[in-house]
Design a protein around this motif. Structure first.
Motif, mmCIF file in Angstrom:
data_model
loop_
_atom_site.group_PDB
_atom_site.id
_atom_site.type_symbol
_atom_site.label_atom_id
_atom_site.label_comp_id
_atom_site.label_asym_id
_atom_site.label_seq_id
_atom_site.Cartn_x
_atom_site.Cartn_y
_atom_site.Cartn_z
ATOM 1 N N MET A 171 -9.653 -2.004 -2.633
ATOM 2 C CA MET A 171 -8.238 -1.790 -2.378
ATOM 3 C C MET A 171 -7.389 -2.546 -3.405
ATOM 4 N N LEU A 172 -7.740 -3.789 -3.692
ATOM 5 C CA LEU A 172 -6.975 -4.568 -4.664
ATOM 6 C C LEU A 172 -7.061 -3.963 -6.060
ATOM 7 N N GLY A 173 -8.215 -3.384 -6.404
ATOM 8 C CA GLY A 173 -8.346 -2.699 -7.692
ATOM 9 C C GLY A 173 -7.440 -1.483 -7.780
ATOM 10 N N ALA B 165 -2.314 0.953 -9.605
ATOM 11 C CA ALA B 165 -1.015 1.550 -9.276
ATOM 12 C C ALA B 165 0.120 0.742 -9.901
ATOM 13 N N GLU B 166 -0.012 -0.575 -9.887
ATOM 14 C CA GLU B 166 1.010 -1.421 -10.490
ATOM 15 C C GLU B 166 1.045 -1.221 -12.011
ATOM 16 N N ARG B 167 -0.135 -1.100 -12.620
ATOM 17 C CA ARG B 167 -0.195 -0.840 -14.068
ATOM 18 C C ARG B 167 0.482 0.485 -14.399
ATOM 19 N N ILE B 168 0.226 1.513 -13.578
ATOM 20 C CA ILE B 168 0.847 2.826 -13.805
ATOM 21 C C ILE B 168 2.357 2.732 -13.603
ATOM 22 N N ARG B 169 2.796 1.956 -12.633
ATOM 23 C CA ARG B 169 4.232 1.788 -12.383
ATOM 24 C C ARG B 169 4.912 1.162 -13.597
ATOM 25 N N VAL B 170 4.242 0.180 -14.227
ATOM 26 C CA VAL B 170 4.832 -0.536 -15.362
ATOM 27 C C VAL B 170 4.705 0.264 -16.657
ATOM 28 N N GLU B 171 3.492 0.761 -16.950
ATOM 29 C CA GLU B 171 3.221 1.419 -18.235
ATOM 30 C C GLU B 171 3.437 2.927 -18.206
ATOM 31 N N GLY B 172 3.445 3.519 -17.032
ATOM 32 C CA GLY B 172 3.523 4.972 -16.916
ATOM 33 C C GLY B 172 2.131 5.562 -16.821
ATOM 34 N N PRO B 173 2.043 6.824 -16.421
ATOM 35 C CA PRO B 173 0.721 7.446 -16.279
ATOM 36 C C PRO B 173 0.038 7.614 -17.636
ATOM 37 N N TRP B 174 -1.290 7.603 -17.599
ATOM 38 C CA TRP B 174 -2.077 7.778 -18.815
ATOM 39 C C TRP B 174 -1.936 9.212 -19.317
ATOM 40 N N ILE C 33 0.842 -1.207 0.000
ATOM 41 C CA ILE C 33 0.000 0.000 0.000
ATOM 42 C C ILE C 33 0.867 1.244 0.000
ATOM 43 N N GLU C 34 1.884 1.275 0.865
ATOM 44 C CA GLU C 34 2.750 2.450 0.955
ATOM 45 C C GLU C 34 3.545 2.652 -0.328
ATOM 46 N N SER C 35 3.953 1.550 -0.963
ATOM 47 C CA SER C 35 4.662 1.634 -2.238
ATOM 48 C C SER C 35 3.739 2.194 -3.331
#
Length: 176
Positions: A52-54, A59-68, A14-16
């Motif tokens: 929360m899981l969504g 957040a993980e998708r944004i970390r990998v792909e970058g912000p939209w 969560i903190e990450s």
């Protein structure tokens, strides 16, 4: 300081996720509330856990792909939307607060950069789709056809006029 009673791995995740650039501020705030509950050892409901899981997955998708980010075509339409928004009254915006929030977010993105949520872009493009259609796809009048125009400010005299160019948005937010 008391030790956290909840799942330490989940707290770290969560903190990450809260530190990822591009995660909407609202989601960061909600993750903070979930972290508080997990830290105290409280049990989340099924609905809260799915939520929360969504957010964590996003957040993980944004970390990998970058912000939209909007496309170049969307950016042109968004600039027109900000101009068109000036044509609406304060009463209209008071009755449509979600759309007003989208206008503010898009205007901030255009003027200052940063990140923007896809939700804001889609909300604004949908709210002003009729005016955008008139502006970019099927204008009310075209240079090939004459039209009736009013004689000027305060005048009630109408006459035949010709269109000299493509439609644009004036400083009052009207298509001219």
């Amino acid at each position: 300081v008391p030790e956290p009673k909840g799942d330490l791995e989940l707290l770290a995740e969560i903190e990450s996720a809260q530190e990822v650039v591009g995660v909407p501020a609202r989601d960061v705030q909600i993750l903070g509330e979930f972290a508080h509950k997990v830290r105290r050892g409280w049990k989340l409901s099924e609905k809260q856990e799915r939520w929360m899981l969504g957010i964590l997955a996003n957040a993980e998708r944004i970390r990998v792909e970058g912000p939209w980010a909007p496309t170049a075509e969307q950016l042109v339409k968004l600039q027109a939307c900000v101009k068109l928004a000036k044509g609406y009254s304060a009463t209209h915006w008071a009755n449509n607060p979600g759309t007003y929030k989208a206008v503010q977010a898009v205007e901030h993105y255009i003027n200052h950069g940063g990140t923007i949520e896809e939700w804001h872009v889609n909300k604004l493009l949908k709210a002003l789709k009729g005016k955008l259609r008139e502006l970019f796809e099927t204008p009310y009048v075209t240079p090939e056809k004459p039209c009736y125009v009013c004689g000027g400010t305060g005048s009630t005299v109408w006459g035949l006029g010709s269109v000299m160019g493509p439609p644009s948005v004036n400083e009052l937010g009207r298509i001219v």
